[in-house]
Design an enzyme around this catalytic site. Structure first.
Site, PDB file in Angstrom:
ATOM      1  CG  HIS A 197      -2.027   0.982   1.191  1.00  0.00           C
ATOM      2  ND1 HIS A 197      -3.121   0.839   0.364  1.00  0.00           N
ATOM      3  CD2 HIS A 197      -2.220   2.139   1.863  1.00  0.00           C
ATOM      4  CE1 HIS A 197      -3.931   1.865   0.541  1.00  0.00           C
ATOM      5  NE2 HIS A 197      -3.413   2.671   1.446  1.00  0.00           N
ATOM      6  CG  HIS A 252     -10.159   3.934   3.159  1.00  0.00           C
ATOM      7  ND1 HIS A 252     -10.713   4.178   4.383  1.00  0.00           N
ATOM      8  CD2 HIS A 252      -8.823   4.010   3.360  1.00  0.00           C
ATOM      9  CE1 HIS A 252      -9.760   4.402   5.272  1.00  0.00           C
ATOM     10  NE2 HIS A 252      -8.604   4.316   4.673  1.00  0.00           N
TER      11      HIS A 252
END
Length: 719
Positions: free
Chosen positions: A47, A93
């Site tokens: 990420h 998200h």
């Protein structure tokens, strides 16, 4: 508190492979502390480090005369003339929203807004792109309701209009929904703030809300597949407070006017760790942090927890020391924490001290710049067999199959939960093509859209990647905007599987070709990998967010049609039904190839629409559902019927690219025909607006009945 022993199990739980841990030992020259292990885990997870995607992201076109700042900062910055710039980015998200839908989606909105105002821009627009599992899946309804409430709850309280987006459903997302959040803001082009620290001995200042234990390890969680331990990951989801964020924005923008800010960085993924390392790395400086000065809201927090917490509404800043009192006064006024938590240092060190004890001492440049970079094996997606079957279906029945599916029914149930008009500059709300917002105090406007067709990308990643960009280009063009630039949100499965990595590579190749040809460089973005549950991957979903400029609000192409308007089709129709919405919704089949994208024709057709905007009353691009769905939506919005001359399934529902449906008067149609001949583009009359029916050839149905189906089906499926 005794730190746990470093074991193979602990290393694996931090998302680090044995080879990566061996590399850490080589860098540090000793066994790392528990806090150091956490820091490496945060900086080296997928990420934050993009270790599987960096090689391919570098191939994307990111520059142009309009680009002030491309990828690498909190958000991209693009010139819109008159000394102004638009600042924008899209981020995912996904994992948090599946675990905890309301807070996952809410904090996704909060994070992307901070990315924008951290650059010195006041947010003026938000969008979202949402992908959920089958409506019949037992978790889908909870996810849809929680995510939509979370987006509305945060954005509405913060006070930014949500002006566009998309919602889709497919069984491939049953175990892993996607929540992609976009925000854009306005700034003076010469007053952009960046994250590179400068100067030795400068105070490092913590701003905003207090640090808690929420979100500890969130970035690492977002870099792994889901399995049956998913409920154990709930504490890794952050908790948001939009009212604190609103105060943080006002305080930050006020602080920037004082001249006190040397550099500033949002605390997003990996919190204090990532923000401090990025600031030091970009400025070629070291950073010392004294954690006892970090404002906390929970007792006995460890160095590990403070460094990895992803508590929301926080920023990190390097400050001009002579303006410290003025800066603190601003944050005191807004009742927010302002704490000097460290300083920049000349040595290449990331030094973490807690109550006089060194918890981490790492070479900062190495930590930031030597994250593993993988050239993952990849397999090109095999070319699918062409779909050349004639679909035998009544045209109105085909339309009903689309408008009763939550994929293509009206999304008013979603966007009416969002404040679309706050700030009073919204010109066009969701549901009518690209969203449009006035540039306050000027005659200009900005248009925003978000697009991707995942089933195309799965069938043919290169053409699917091209099509996502091309559809964004058309959506901006259809409202009269000149496309400026794009942001991408690359949502894929496990990159360690060569076929998944092949989807990613193909999509990047297609996106790169399209943004180059259409002059829409990628200026920001996000990669979200490992979107899998128990080994089942999502559809490859490279979402494209795009921004366009309208020089004067008088140049906006309308969306209202009236009786007597002629329906004109710009572009070639072959009746491409492979991977079409009709095939999926009416027949339950996903077969054939994605429609090919001719980028030269896309550019030519876009230029024709923009050059002829004064002859066009309303315009829509043709994408999912082809001519039939575009014509229905245009007619339904204005409460006017339409007759299309054909009832052929390929002509009505084919998804050939590069096409627009135009509504105009007879006189305007004659002028457009002459202009099309001169421009060498294909423009044909296909029908006429009027009456109270939707009519395709010899088959028809009352508009009112179809409208009821269109407006009621989404809520019936998932509300």
């Amino acid at each position: 508190m005794t730190e746990p022993a470093i074991t193979p199990e602990l290393i694996a739980s931090h998302g680090l492979s044995p080879d990566e841990y061996a590399r850490i030992l080589e860098i540090v020259g000793r066994e790392p502390s528990f806090t150091e292990l956490g820091i490496f885990s945060a900086m080296w997870n997928e990420h934050c480090s993009y270790k599987s995607s960096k090689k391919w992201l570098r191939t994307l076109p990111t520059t142009g005369p309009q680009v002030i700042c491309g990828p690498g900062e909190n958000a991209g910055v693009v010139d819109i003339g008159d000394g102004q710039a638009v600042v924008f980015k899209m981020e995912s998200h996904n994992h948090p929203s599946y675990i905890e839908p309301y807070q996952g989606a809410a904090t996704g909105v909060g994070g992307i807004l901070r990315d924008v105002f951290t650059m010195g821009a006041r947010p003026i627009a938000a969008m979202n792109s949402l992908s959920f599992g089958a409506p019949s899946h037992p978790k889908t309804r909870q996810l849809v309701n929680g995510v939509v409430e979370g987006i509305g709850g945060y954005g509405n309280c913060f006070g930014v209009p949500t002006v566009g987006g998309e919602v889709r459903f497919d069984p491939a997302y049953n175990g892993n929904c996607l929540v992609n959040a976009f925000a854009a803001g306005l700034a003076d082009a010469d007053k952009i703030f960046y994250s590179a620290a400068s100067g030795v001995g400068m105070p490092v200042v913590y701003l905003g809300a207090k640090t808690g234990r929420d979100g500890v390890g969130g970035a690492t969680m977002a870099s792994a597949e889901f399995d049956d331990t998913i409920e154990e990951k709930r504490p890794t989801v952050q908790v948001g407070d939009p009212f604190t964020e609103k105060r943080l924005m006002e305080a930050t923008l006020e602080l920037m006017k004082t001249g006190a800010v040397i550099s500033i960085q949002d605390m997003g993924a990996a919190g204090l760790t990532c923000s401090a390392v990025e600031m030091g790395d970009k400025g070629n400086l070291g950073v010392r942090l004294d954690l006892e000065n970090v404002p906390v809201r929970e007792e006995a927090m460890t160095a590990y927890e403070m460094m990895l917490s992803e508590s929301q509404e926080r920023m990190l800043m390097v400050l001009r020391p002579e303006l410290e009192s003025q800066a603190k006064a601003v944050f005191d006024k807004w009742d927010l924490d302002f704490a000097i938590v460290g300083e920049t240092i000349a040595e290449d060190r990331f030094l973490i001290v807690h109550h006089g004890e060194v918890k981490a001492d790492l070479p900062l440049k190495t930590l930031a710049g030597t994250a593993p970079e993988y050239d993952r094996p990849w397999e090109p997606t095999p070319a699918p067999a062409p779909f050349d079957e004639a679909l035998d279906i009544d045209a109105i029945d085909g339309l009903k199959a689309l408008i009763t599916s939550p994929n293509y029914a009206s999304k008013a149930w979603v966007y009416t939960q969002y404040d679309t008009m706050v700030m009073a500059d919204t010109v066009r709300i969701p549901g009518l093509g690209a969203g449009i917002v006035r540039v306050h105090g000027t005659d200009k406007a900005l248009a925003f859209t978000s697009d991707v067709t995942p089933r195309y990308v799965k069938a043919n990643p290169v053409e699917g990647g091209k099509q996502a960009v091309a559809e964004a280009y058309r959506n901006l063009t259809a409202v009269g905007a000149i496309p400026l630039a794009t942001t991408d949100n690359m949502n894929f499965g496990n990159p360690e599987k060569p076929q998944i990595m092949g989807q990613f590579v193909g999509a990047i190749q297609g996106i790169g070709a399209a943004v180059e040809a259409l002059d829409m460089p990628i200026v920001s973005g996000n990669v979200s990998l490992y979107n899998e549950t128990d080994g089942a991957a999502i559809l490859p979903t490279p979402t494209i967010g795009a921004v366009g400029l309208i020089a004067h609000t008088d140049d906006i192409i309308g969306c209202d049609v009236r009786a007597g308007h002629v329906a004109l089709l710009l572009g070639d129709t072959t009746g491409h039904l492979g991977q079409s919405a009709l095939l999926a919704e009416a027949f339950g089949r996903a077969e054939g190839d994605a429609p090919p994208v001719d980028l030269d024709k896309e550019a030519a057709h876009g230029a024709f629409i923009r050059d002829s905007h004064n002859l066009i009353e309303a315009c829509s691009d043709l994408s999912d559902g082809g001519l039939a769905l575009a014509a229905f939506e245009m007619a339904e919005k204005s409460g006017v019927g339409i007759h299309l001359e054909t009832d052929d399934a390929g002509a009505l529902f084919g998804e050939d690219q590069g096409r627009y449906l135009i509504a105009c008067s007879v006189e305007q149609a004659e002028a457009l025909a002459a202009a099309a001949t001169a421009a060498g583009v294909m423009l044909n009359p296909v029908g006429q607006f009027g009456g109270d029916e939707i009519s395709f050839g010899n088959t028809s149905a009352p508009l009112a009945a179809l409208s009821d189906l269109y407006r009621g089906s989404f809520a019936a499926a998932v509300a």
